[in-house]
Design a protein around this motif. Structure first.
Motif, short mmCIF file in Angstrom:
data_model
loop_
_atom_site.label_atom_id
_atom_site.label_comp_id
_atom_site.label_asym_id
_atom_site.label_seq_id
_atom_site.Cartn_x
_atom_site.Cartn_y
_atom_site.Cartn_z
N ALA A 171 0.83 -1.21 0.00
CA ALA A 171 0.00 0.00 0.00
C ALA A 171 0.86 1.26 0.00
CB ALA A 171 -0.94 0.00 1.20
N ALA A 172 1.95 1.23 0.76
CA ALA A 172 2.84 2.39 0.80
C ALA A 172 3.49 2.63 -0.58
CB ALA A 172 3.91 2.20 1.86
N ALA A 173 3.96 1.56 -1.21
CA ALA A 173 4.58 1.70 -2.53
C ALA A 173 3.57 2.18 -3.56
CB ALA A 173 5.19 0.37 -2.97
N LEU A 228 2.79 5.86 -3.00
CA LEU A 228 3.86 6.74 -3.50
C LEU A 228 3.82 6.88 -5.02
CD1 LEU A 228 6.85 5.68 -1.23
CD2 LEU A 228 5.69 7.90 -1.26
N LEU A 229 3.60 5.77 -5.71
CA LEU A 229 3.55 5.83 -7.18
C LEU A 229 2.33 6.61 -7.66
CD1 LEU A 229 4.76 2.25 -8.13
CD2 LEU A 229 6.04 4.38 -8.28
N VAL A 230 1.20 6.43 -7.01
CA VAL A 230 0.00 7.18 -7.39
C VAL A 230 0.19 8.66 -7.09
CG1 VAL A 230 -2.44 7.55 -6.80
CG2 VAL A 230 -1.58 5.24 -7.22
N PHE A 231 0.78 8.99 -5.94
CA PHE A 231 1.04 10.38 -5.59
C PHE A 231 1.98 11.03 -6.61
CE2 PHE A 231 3.65 13.56 -3.39
CZ PHE A 231 2.66 14.46 -3.03
N ALA A 232 3.02 10.31 -7.02
CA ALA A 232 3.96 10.84 -8.01
C ALA A 232 3.30 11.04 -9.37
CB ALA A 232 5.16 9.91 -8.15
N SER A 233 2.20 10.32 -9.61
CA SER A 233 1.50 10.40 -10.90
C SER A 233 0.31 11.35 -10.87
CB SER A 233 0.99 9.01 -11.29
OG SER A 233 2.05 8.10 -11.41
N ALA A 234 0.12 12.10 -9.81
CA ALA A 234 -1.10 12.88 -9.65
C ALA A 234 -1.16 14.14 -10.51
CB ALA A 234 -1.29 13.26 -8.18
N ALA A 235 -0.03 14.70 -10.88
CA ALA A 235 -0.03 15.96 -11.62
C ALA A 235 -0.66 15.80 -13.00
CB ALA A 235 1.38 16.51 -11.76
N ARG A 236 -1.42 16.81 -13.39
CA ARG A 236 -2.08 16.81 -14.68
C ARG A 236 -1.78 18.14 -15.38
NH1 ARG A 236 -6.70 14.04 -16.54
NH2 ARG A 236 -6.96 13.20 -14.47
N VAL A 237 -1.59 18.08 -16.69
CA VAL A 237 -1.39 19.28 -17.51
C VAL A 237 -2.55 19.33 -18.49
CG1 VAL A 237 0.11 20.41 -19.19
CG2 VAL A 237 1.11 19.14 -17.29
N GLN A 238 -3.17 20.50 -18.57
CA GLN A 238 -4.34 20.64 -19.44
C GLN A 238 -4.40 22.06 -20.00
OE1 GLN A 238 -8.37 20.65 -17.59
NE2 GLN A 238 -8.57 18.71 -18.68
#
Length: 156
Positions: A53-55, A58-68
């Motif tokens: 869950a921790a890993a 972290l991966l989901v958090f690192a992937s959260a940014a969006r550019v639009q």
């Protein structure tokens, strides 16, 4: 009555590379194996669940940014920049991004970049009320992002 937003000219989520997930799973297995030796089965399962869950978190958090780019506005991360306040738009390759985030960086600049992205777009901010000199926005498709920004700016 609220007006519906216009079409999105560009959209991208800055997610981690896919191969990071199996690497993270391998690290979770290795770390779990180190911690669970000699423990009862429920504790072993809980160890893997917590590390997994921790890993994943972290991966989901690192992937959260969006550019639009939508309705004449650039959305990057949590910030927005109306393109009426965008000056020069320039595409940067990986080496130029490294310089722009390193020794040539301006601490007042707004940056939304990730180390795994191949390039970025640099937008000079021409708003006299804003102290931000430029935005540096990472992308897997920086040429497409720059083209969408130019089209959206021309339409405003």
């Amino acid at each position: 009555m609220t007006e519906s937003p216009g079409p999105t000219a560009f959209e991208e989520r800055l997610h981690v590379p896919v191969w990071w997930w199996p690497v993270a799973a391998g690290l979770v297995a290795l770390l779990g194996a180190e911690f669970h030796v000699g423990l009862p089965l429920p504790v072993k399962v809980a160890t893997y669940a917590v590390f997994g869950a921790a890993a994943a978190g972290l991966l989901v958090f690192a992937s959260a940014a969006r550019v639009q780019v939508r309705d004449g506005v650039l959305h990057a991360g949590r910030a927005v920049l109306p393109l009426a306040f965008a000056g020069e738009i320039r595409v940067l390759d990986r080496a130029q991004v490294r310089l722009a985030t390193g020794r040539e960086a301006d601490p007042m600049a707004y940056t939304v970049t990730r180390s795994w992205l191949p390039g970025a777009v640099r937008l000079v901010v021409v708003d006299p009320a804003d102290d931000t000199p430029y935005w540096l926005v990472g992308s897997r498709r920086p040429q497409e992002l720059a083209a969408a920004l130019e089209r959206a700016r021309a339409a405003t």
